[in-house]
Design a protein around this motif. Structure first.
Motif, PDB file in Angstrom:
ATOM      1  N   ARG A 104       0.832  -1.217   0.000  1.00  7.15           N
ATOM      2  CA  ARG A 104       0.000   0.000   0.000  1.00  7.15           C
ATOM      3  C   ARG A 104       0.860   1.258   0.000  1.00  7.15           C
ATOM      4  O   ARG A 104       0.557   2.225  -0.683  1.00  7.15           O
ATOM      5  N   ARG A 105       1.926   1.239   0.781  1.00  4.32           N
ATOM      6  CA  ARG A 105       2.845   2.395   0.814  1.00  4.32           C
ATOM      7  C   ARG A 105       3.542   2.568  -0.534  1.00  4.32           C
ATOM      8  O   ARG A 105       3.618   3.675  -1.062  1.00  4.32           O
ATOM      9  N   LEU A 106       4.059   1.467  -1.065  1.00  2.00           N
ATOM     10  CA  LEU A 106       4.839   1.533  -2.297  1.00  2.00           C
ATOM     11  C   LEU A 106       3.982   1.877  -3.515  1.00  2.00           C
ATOM     12  O   LEU A 106       4.422   2.595  -4.402  1.00  2.00           O
ATOM     13  N   PHE A 107       2.761   1.382  -3.552  1.00  3.87           N
ATOM     14  CA  PHE A 107       1.883   1.599  -4.704  1.00  3.87           C
ATOM     15  C   PHE A 107       0.957   2.805  -4.534  1.00  3.87           C
ATOM     16  O   PHE A 107       0.074   3.027  -5.356  1.00  3.87           O
ATOM     17  N   ASN A 108       1.151   3.568  -3.477  1.00  2.13           N
ATOM     18  CA  ASN A 108       0.313   4.740  -3.222  1.00  2.13           C
ATOM     19  C   ASN A 108       0.374   5.695  -4.422  1.00  2.13           C
ATOM     20  O   ASN A 108       1.455   6.160  -4.786  1.00  2.13           O
ATOM     21  N   PRO A 109      -0.767   6.002  -5.030  1.00  2.00           N
ATOM     22  CA  PRO A 109      -0.749   6.848  -6.224  1.00  2.00           C
ATOM     23  C   PRO A 109      -0.277   8.276  -5.989  1.00  2.00           C
ATOM     24  O   PRO A 109       0.090   8.963  -6.932  1.00  2.00           O
ATOM     25  N   THR A 110      -0.224   8.718  -4.736  1.00  2.00           N
ATOM     26  CA  THR A 110       0.248  10.077  -4.466  1.00  2.00           C
ATOM     27  C   THR A 110       1.742  10.127  -4.144  1.00  2.00           C
ATOM     28  O   THR A 110       2.292  11.208  -3.956  1.00  2.00           O
ATOM     29  N   ASP A 122      13.950   1.678   2.336  1.00  2.00           N
ATOM     30  CA  ASP A 122      13.488   1.248   3.656  1.00  2.00           C
ATOM     31  C   ASP A 122      13.215  -0.256   3.671  1.00  2.00           C
ATOM     32  O   ASP A 122      13.585  -0.957   4.615  1.00  2.00           O
ATOM     33  N   ILE A 123      12.568  -0.758   2.632  1.00  2.17           N
ATOM     34  CA  ILE A 123      12.291  -2.202   2.540  1.00  2.17           C
ATOM     35  C   ILE A 123      13.593  -2.988   2.545  1.00  2.17           C
ATOM     36  O   ILE A 123      13.730  -3.984   3.255  1.00  2.17           O
TER      37      ILE A 123
END
Length: 132
Positions: A104-110, A122-123
């Motif tokens: 969700r963080r990585l694919f966040n459109p914003t 970070d990952i």
């Protein structure tokens, strides 16, 4: 465990070609005047770098008159190029070896290019990552 090599490849692609990164779309074909190019979000790059190809026959077109461009977006992967790719977010998540919250963080459109690169870093530092 995260797929370290794929994460590094995605980061490299985004870092070396930032004009081809747009986290708002899995894949977008952009046409502006005489130029045309294809952009991907981080998950889209994971799909493409793993051999998947987007299905442009089911794409959606929209005009962005303010920026004088047309955008054709695809959120479907051609199944013959990447089996088990019915839900693109789950496919990208599985390929990258990340959990749902991280996806969700990585694919966040914003998320900006800088933010996406920081999330990947970070990952890699906090979750390790499988060696290729």
């Amino acid at each position: 465990m995260p797929n370290r090599q794929l994460l590094l490849d995605v980061a490299d692609r985004i870092r070396t070609r930032p004009h081809l990164h747009d986290n708002r779309f899995w894949a977008a074909r952009v046409k502006t005047g005489t130029a045309s190019f294809t952009t991907h979000c981080a998950g889209g790059w994971a799909i493409v770098l793993s051999g998947g190809r987007f299905d442009w026959r089911r794409a959606r077109c929209r005009a962005d008159h303010a920026r004088r461009r047309h955008v054709l977006t695809s959120s479907a992967v051609r199944p013959e190029t990447l089996p088990d790719s019915a839900r693109i977010s789950l496919t990208a998540q599985r390929l990258l070896g990340i959990d749902t919250a991280t996806a969700r963080r990585l694919f966040n459109p914003t998320a900006s290019t800088t933010e996406v690169l920081a999330i990947i870093e970070d990952i890699l530092t906090t979750q390790g990552g499988a060696q290729p």
